[in-house]
Design a protein around this motif. Structure first.
Motif, PDB file in Angstrom:
ATOM      1  N   ASN A   3       0.828  -1.194   0.000  1.00 24.56           N
ATOM      2  CA  ASN A   3       0.000   0.000   0.000  1.00 24.56           C
ATOM      3  C   ASN A   3       0.870   1.253   0.000  1.00 24.56           C
ATOM      4  N   PRO A   4       0.414   2.316  -0.649  1.00 31.86           N
ATOM      5  CA  PRO A   4       1.249   3.506  -0.767  1.00 31.86           C
ATOM      6  C   PRO A   4       1.107   4.461   0.411  1.00 31.86           C
ATOM      7  N   VAL A  20       0.471  13.215  -3.961  1.00 29.51           N
ATOM      8  CA  VAL A  20       1.687  12.463  -4.251  1.00 29.51           C
ATOM      9  C   VAL A  20       1.568  11.149  -3.490  1.00 29.51           C
ATOM     10  N   PHE A  21       1.723  10.037  -4.194  1.00 26.99           N
ATOM     11  CA  PHE A  21       1.787   8.762  -3.477  1.00 26.99           C
ATOM     12  C   PHE A  21       3.054   8.022  -3.877  1.00 26.99           C
ATOM     13  N   HIS A  22       3.564   7.224  -2.940  1.00 21.96           N
ATOM     14  CA  HIS A  22       4.788   6.486  -3.249  1.00 21.96           C
ATOM     15  C   HIS A  22       4.844   5.158  -2.504  1.00 21.96           C
ATOM     16  N   ASP A  23       5.662   4.275  -3.039  1.00 19.39           N
ATOM     17  CA  ASP A  23       5.932   2.970  -2.441  1.00 19.39           C
ATOM     18  C   ASP A  23       7.078   3.141  -1.444  1.00 19.39           C
ATOM     19  N   ASN A 135       6.527  -1.313  -5.942  1.00 15.19           N
ATOM     20  CA  ASN A 135       5.836  -2.572  -5.643  1.00 15.19           C
ATOM     21  C   ASN A 135       4.339  -2.396  -5.430  1.00 15.19           C
ATOM     22  N   VAL A 136       3.826  -1.198  -5.706  1.00 13.10           N
ATOM     23  CA  VAL A 136       2.400  -0.927  -5.539  1.00 13.10           C
ATOM     24  C   VAL A 136       1.685  -1.129  -6.869  1.00 13.10           C
ATOM     25  N   PRO A 137       0.747  -2.084  -6.950  1.00 11.71           N
ATOM     26  CA  PRO A 137      -0.027  -2.235  -8.179  1.00 11.71           C
ATOM     27  C   PRO A 137      -1.091  -1.148  -8.274  1.00 11.71           C
ATOM     28  N   ALA A 155      -4.578   2.410  -6.235  1.00 14.55           N
ATOM     29  CA  ALA A 155      -3.179   2.097  -5.937  1.00 14.55           C
ATOM     30  C   ALA A 155      -3.118   1.386  -4.594  1.00 14.55           C
ATOM     31  N   GLY A 156      -2.992   0.051  -4.617  1.00 19.94           N
ATOM     32  CA  GLY A 156      -3.067  -0.692  -3.372  1.00 19.94           C
ATOM     33  C   GLY A 156      -4.406  -0.459  -2.713  1.00 19.94           C
TER      34      GLY A 156
END
Length: 289
Positions: A3-4, A20-23, A135-137, A155-156
């Motif tokens: 999850n991001p 903004v989202f990130h792994d 690694n976030v689908p 996203a996750g």
């Protein structure tokens, strides 16, 4: 499934949320719906909002790989191409944007050689497409209704539902723009709220009715408290409420400027022979509708 981490950025002049989202494992990240600032009185653009997003990206150590538009916005300009120019990140939107381009090409009476194939973006996503941010689908859901091109990025456990949903105390977004449909919006909301109950739903706007600005509620919270959904309306019931509300609303103040920029992927019209770019206003077109 990873999850991001999600960070929201509020733009008060347009009532818009940018994300903004990130792994956290790989530090790969994406920006959703960035705002290019526009002063309609001065006819001036600036990059204050976009710079704020990139400051966070750099300070956090995020490797930005995508700039994602959910749809061509009617209330702000997209900063996607400016951010791409600064970072090299790829831009994307849903594939149905070509329908919006064709529709508004006619409204603005643009020349036949105006590209309506979505080539202003690096990638056009189809319903059901999946891509990775680290690694976030990220799954793409076609979510029309507010516009005919709207998509949701899941996203996750985070769903960026753009202007389909508001916060629960505000309900849902309007469906009366050209190409919009309250029937489609009902189906899109149904699909989003069929996601797992703990899915974090991030909205595109908030008008804060007597509370602090907010951007996130879970699917469970929307099902329990969203003023347009908590009583499990039928499609006919929902459409009656939505259409009646839309009939009272004025057009967004930046709509006629924003669409001709956003149908170009966030780029201004080409400069004319004096080196300046201009925006057009279709006089009396919407007054007669």
């Amino acid at each position: 499934m990873r999850n991001p981490i999600v960070k929201g950025f509020w733009d008060a002049p347009t009532g818009s949320w940018q994300y903004v989202f990130h792994d956290p494992d790989t530090m790969k990240g994406a920006i959703v719906d960035p705002v290019l600032d526009f002063d309609p009185l001065a006819g001036a653009t600036s990059t204050k909002n976009a710079e704020r997003l990139l400051d966070y990206v750099r300070e956090t150590g995020i490797d930005l790989v995508w700039v994602l538009d959910t749809h061509p916005h009617a209330d702000h300009f997209s900063a996607a191409p400016w951010i791409k120019a600064q970072t090299g990140a790829s831009t994307a939107i849903g594939e149905k944007v070509t329908g919006v381009q064709t529709l508004w090409q006619g409204i603005y009476n643009l020349p036949n050689d105006f590209p309506t194939d979505g080539s202003q973006w690096d990638r056009l996503f189809a319903d059901g497409d999946v891509f990775m941010v680290g690694n976030v689908p990220v799954k793409v859901m076609f979510s029309p209704g507010h516009t005919l091109a709207s998509i949701t990025y899941v996203a996750g456990d985070a769903a960026f539902a753009h202007d389909t949903l508001m916060m629960p105390d505000s309900g849902s977004s309007r469906a009366d723009f050209p190409g919009g449909s309250s029937a489609d919006l009902y189906a899109s909301i149904s699909a989003i709220l069929d996601l797992p109950q703990d899915t974090r739903v991030f909205v595109g706007h908030d008008y804060a009715p007597g509370r602090d600005d907010a951007c996130e509620a879970s699917v469970a919270e929307h099902r329990a408290a969203n003023i347009h959904w908590k009583d499990a309306p039928t499609e006919a019931e929902y459409r009656a409420v939505r259409d009646a509300r839309d009939a009272t609303l004025a057009l967004p103040k930046l709509m006629l400027a924003a669409l001709q920029v956003n149908m170009r992927g966030g780029r201004l019209p080409d400069a004319e022979d004096n080196g300046r770019a201009y925006l057009k206003v279709p006089l009396n077109y919407f007054a007669s509708r």
